[in-house]
Scaffold this active site. Structure first.
Site, PDB file in Angstrom:
ATOM      1  N   CYS A   9       0.862  -1.189   0.000  1.00 15.81           N
ATOM      2  CA  CYS A   9       0.000   0.000   0.000  1.00 15.81           C
ATOM      3  C   CYS A   9       0.895   1.235   0.000  1.00 15.81           C
ATOM      4  CB  CYS A   9      -0.989  -0.014   1.168  1.00 15.81           C
ATOM      5  SG  CYS A   9      -0.243   0.033   2.812  1.00 15.81           S
ATOM      6  N   ASN A  12       2.195   1.494   4.445  1.00 14.74           N
ATOM      7  CA  ASN A  12       2.492   0.215   5.132  1.00 14.74           C
ATOM      8  C   ASN A  12       2.170   0.268   6.621  1.00 14.74           C
ATOM      9  OD1 ASN A  12       5.380  -2.000   5.652  1.00 14.74           O
ATOM     10  ND2 ASN A  12       3.275  -2.554   5.197  1.00 14.74           N
ATOM     11  N   CYS A  14      -1.556   0.739   7.397  1.00 19.17           N
ATOM     12  CA  CYS A  14      -3.004   0.463   7.480  1.00 19.17           C
ATOM     13  C   CYS A  14      -3.384  -0.757   6.636  1.00 19.17           C
ATOM     14  CB  CYS A  14      -3.821   1.675   7.046  1.00 19.17           C
ATOM     15  SG  CYS A  14      -3.534   3.153   8.045  1.00 19.17           S
ATOM     16  N   ARG A  15      -3.490  -0.555   5.333  1.00 18.84           N
ATOM     17  CA  ARG A  15      -4.084  -1.601   4.488  1.00 18.84           C
ATOM     18  C   ARG A  15      -3.205  -2.823   4.296  1.00 18.84           C
ATOM     19  NH1 ARG A  15      -5.130   2.339  -0.354  1.00 18.84           N
ATOM     20  NH2 ARG A  15      -3.204   3.148   0.583  1.00 18.84           N
ATOM     21  N   SER A  16      -1.939  -2.635   3.903  1.00 21.21           N
ATOM     22  CA  SER A  16      -1.120  -3.829   3.622  1.00 21.21           C
ATOM     23  C   SER A  16      -0.784  -4.632   4.885  1.00 21.21           C
ATOM     24  CB  SER A  16       0.127  -3.497   2.794  1.00 21.21           C
ATOM     25  OG  SER A  16       0.969  -2.586   3.431  1.00 21.21           O
ATOM     26  N   ASP A 129      -8.220   4.016   1.137  1.00 18.48           N
ATOM     27  CA  ASP A 129      -7.271   4.349   2.201  1.00 18.48           C
ATOM     28  C   ASP A 129      -8.043   4.842   3.427  1.00 18.48           C
ATOM     29  OD1 ASP A 129      -5.296   5.306   3.809  1.00 18.48           O
ATOM     30  OD2 ASP A 129      -4.242   6.369   2.216  1.00 18.48           O
TER      31      ASP A 129
END
Ligand code: 4NP
Length: 159
Positions: A9, A12, A14-16, A129
């Site tokens: 993401c 690095n 939150c999402r990934s 995001d």
């Protein structure tokens, strides 16, 4: 032989890290963990060395998922050889990876593995995001990643 999976993401944090944690959790539940080499990274450098965002940790924790990530930036010198699939959280991350020299056939959008979206008229496969929003954004992202990781494991687990 293991299959290398790199979840990518922007920051690095939150999402990934959520994608990585959910994938590890589901692979463990299916008894498939030893078949994979799993990591996550960001295309940006701002949060290098940090653990995941507290809201991501809280959402994961409520669902029994541990997030092992410490943020790092993508390393084109090693990551594009080491990992078989580079799983981008959104189109912008995907373009950044390709610009850095990642082989296009190994860069995929994470939500392209969500079986509930197969055949649907979906024009936007981005994992949004959640960084600048409220905690409910993290729950939405978590549910998206559960579906996408399930589809990814269905596909890779067959091999
Ligand atoms: P992520 O979210 O890409 O899902 O980790 C973000 C985290 C931090 C920033 C942007 C996105 N930032 O600009 O600091």
């Amino acid at each position: 032989m293991t299959t290398g999976l790199l979840f990518v993401c922007l920051g690095n944090i939150c999402r990934s890290p959520l994608a990585e944690g959910v994938f590890l959790h589901q692979a463990t539940a299916r008894g498939l963990l030893d078949r994979f080499d799993v990591d996550s990274c960001g295309v940006g450098h701002w949060h290098v060395g940090e653990p995941p965002d507290g809201r991501a940790v809280a959402t994961a924790g409520r669902n029994g998922v541990h997030l092992p990530s410490i943020a790092r930036q993508v390393d084109p010198a090693t990551d594009f050889d080491r990992f078989d699939l580079l799983l981008a959280m959104d189109a912008s991350n995907r373009h950044a990876l390709v610009r850095l020299g990642a082989p296009e056939d190994r860069v995929r959008l994470m939500r392209s593995y969500d079986p509930t979206l197969a055949g649907a008229e979906v024009h936007d496969l981005d994992v949004p995001d959640p960084y600048y929003g409220g905690p409910e954004g993290f729950d939405r992202v978590f549910a998206m990643l559960e579906r996408a990781c399930g589809g990814l494991l269905d596909e890779l687990g067959r091999g």
